[in-house]
Design a protein around this motif. Sequence first.
Motif, short mmCIF file in Angstrom:
data_model
loop_
_atom_site.label_atom_id
_atom_site.label_comp_id
_atom_site.label_asym_id
_atom_site.label_seq_id
_atom_site.Cartn_x
_atom_site.Cartn_y
_atom_site.Cartn_z
N SER A 1 0.84 -1.19 0.00
CA SER A 1 0.00 0.00 0.00
C SER A 1 0.88 1.25 0.00
CB SER A 1 -0.91 0.00 1.23
OG SER A 1 -0.13 0.30 2.38
N ALA A 2 0.26 2.37 -0.24
CA ALA A 2 0.96 3.65 -0.24
C ALA A 2 1.43 4.02 1.16
CB ALA A 2 0.04 4.73 -0.81
N ASP A 3 0.85 3.40 2.18
CA ASP A 3 1.19 3.74 3.57
C ASP A 3 2.67 3.60 3.88
OD1 ASP A 3 -1.49 4.18 3.86
OD2 ASP A 3 -1.88 2.37 5.04
N ARG A 4 3.33 2.64 3.26
CA ARG A 4 4.75 2.44 3.55
C ARG A 4 5.57 3.66 3.13
NH1 ARG A 4 8.25 -2.95 1.98
NH2 ARG A 4 10.24 -2.18 2.70
N CYS A 5 5.24 4.25 2.00
CA CYS A 5 5.93 5.47 1.54
C CYS A 5 5.61 6.64 2.47
CB CYS A 5 5.52 5.82 0.11
SG CYS A 5 5.94 4.55 -1.11
N VAL A 6 4.36 6.76 2.85
CA VAL A 6 3.93 7.82 3.77
C VAL A 6 4.65 7.67 5.10
CG1 VAL A 6 1.97 8.79 5.03
CG2 VAL A 6 1.70 8.14 2.63
N ASP A 7 4.71 6.45 5.61
CA ASP A 7 5.40 6.19 6.87
C ASP A 7 6.88 6.59 6.78
OD1 ASP A 7 3.02 5.23 7.87
OD2 ASP A 7 3.59 3.11 7.72
N TRP A 8 7.50 6.35 5.62
CA TRP A 8 8.89 6.73 5.42
C TRP A 8 9.04 8.25 5.59
CZ3 TRP A 8 11.24 10.09 2.03
CH2 TRP A 8 12.63 10.02 1.93
N ALA A 9 8.15 9.00 4.97
CA ALA A 9 8.21 10.47 5.05
C ALA A 9 7.92 10.96 6.46
CB ALA A 9 7.23 11.09 4.06
N VAL A 10 6.95 10.36 7.12
CA VAL A 10 6.61 10.75 8.49
C VAL A 10 7.82 10.53 9.41
CG1 VAL A 10 5.21 10.11 10.51
CG2 VAL A 10 4.13 10.40 8.25
N GLU A 11 8.52 9.43 9.22
CA GLU A 11 9.71 9.14 10.03
C GLU A 11 10.81 10.18 9.78
OE1 GLU A 11 12.12 7.03 12.84
OE2 GLU A 11 9.97 7.29 12.53
N ARG A 12 10.98 10.58 8.52
CA ARG A 12 11.97 11.62 8.20
C ARG A 12 11.62 12.93 8.91
NH1 ARG A 12 16.21 10.44 4.30
NH2 ARG A 12 16.53 12.65 4.59
N LEU A 13 10.33 13.27 8.94
CA LEU A 13 9.90 14.49 9.63
C LEU A 13 10.11 14.35 11.14
CD1 LEU A 13 6.56 15.31 7.76
CD2 LEU A 13 8.78 16.42 7.48
N ARG A 14 9.76 13.20 11.68
CA ARG A 14 9.90 12.96 13.11
C ARG A 14 11.35 13.13 13.56
NH1 ARG A 14 11.28 9.48 16.79
NH2 ARG A 14 11.97 7.82 15.42
N LEU A 15 12.26 12.67 12.72
CA LEU A 15 13.69 12.77 13.04
C LEU A 15 14.31 14.09 12.57
CD1 LEU A 15 14.73 9.11 12.10
CD2 LEU A 15 14.39 10.06 14.40
N ASP A 16 13.46 14.97 12.01
CA ASP A 16 13.90 16.26 11.50
C ASP A 16 15.01 16.09 10.45
OD1 ASP A 16 13.72 19.03 11.30
OD2 ASP A 16 15.26 19.37 12.83
N GLN A 17 14.77 15.16 9.52
CA GLN A 17 15.77 14.85 8.50
C GLN A 17 15.32 15.26 7.09
OE1 GLN A 17 16.20 10.61 9.07
NE2 GLN A 17 18.02 10.90 10.33
N GLU A 18 14.22 15.98 7.00
CA GLU A 18 13.72 16.31 5.66
C GLU A 18 14.42 17.51 5.05
OE1 GLU A 18 11.56 19.33 7.98
OE2 GLU A 18 12.25 17.32 8.37
N GLY A 19 15.20 18.24 5.88
CA GLY A 19 15.84 19.45 5.36
C GLY A 19 14.75 20.42 4.95
N ASP A 20 14.89 21.01 3.80
CA ASP A 20 13.87 21.91 3.28
C ASP A 20 13.08 21.27 2.15
OD1 ASP A 20 14.55 23.97 5.02
OD2 ASP A 20 16.12 24.72 3.68
N ASP A 21 13.01 19.96 2.14
CA ASP A 21 12.37 19.24 1.04
C ASP A 21 10.86 19.21 1.24
OD1 ASP A 21 11.53 17.50 -0.95
OD2 ASP A 21 13.33 16.27 -0.80
#
Length: 176
Positions: free
Chosen positions: A23-43
């Motif tokens: 499902s698409a949830d796995r990709c969403v979860d990946w992004a949520v984890e990046r945000l949680r760890l403050d690793q998204e930069g300015d993306d």
Amino acid sequence: MNDMEQLTELEIAVFQLRMGYASADRCVDWAVERLRLDQEGDDLDVVLLASARGRDEVLPLADAIIERYRGAQRLSEQFLAGKYIVELRAAYLAGRESVASLDAILTRLYPALAYPDWLVMLSRNCEYATDVPDFEQPFEREFDYVAGLWSEAGSAAEFEQRYSRETSNRHDVSAT
């Protein structure tokens, strides 16, 4: 986990989503984890992916992220499929997948990858094992062999260097 390993996780999730296995949830979860760890930069795409819903929203955002960071260095479908085989092996050993469920997956994966040599015996033995109990052990030996190689491989080329069709051919009922 470094950025490239995290990106590989996203690429595997996108591959499975595209093939209809996840499902698409796995990709969403990946992004949520990046945000949680403050690793998204300015993306902004990572932020948007974290709130995306459904395949049609998720795929373009995930593709944009992968393209931005990998460019022409995207992982091959063979490699992504190999890493999926590793996940399937773990799920099989844990009882979350069965010979029948794996047969349905491999029946679609094998032609989608243009019938790669390394998937011949695994696909065949799995199909036979659904009806012929004698094929279960050869299937499991081949599954262990192929998944083991993929788990250690850092690229499709590395897998190809180690893979032996002769070894696969020995995983047959007549060779047991």
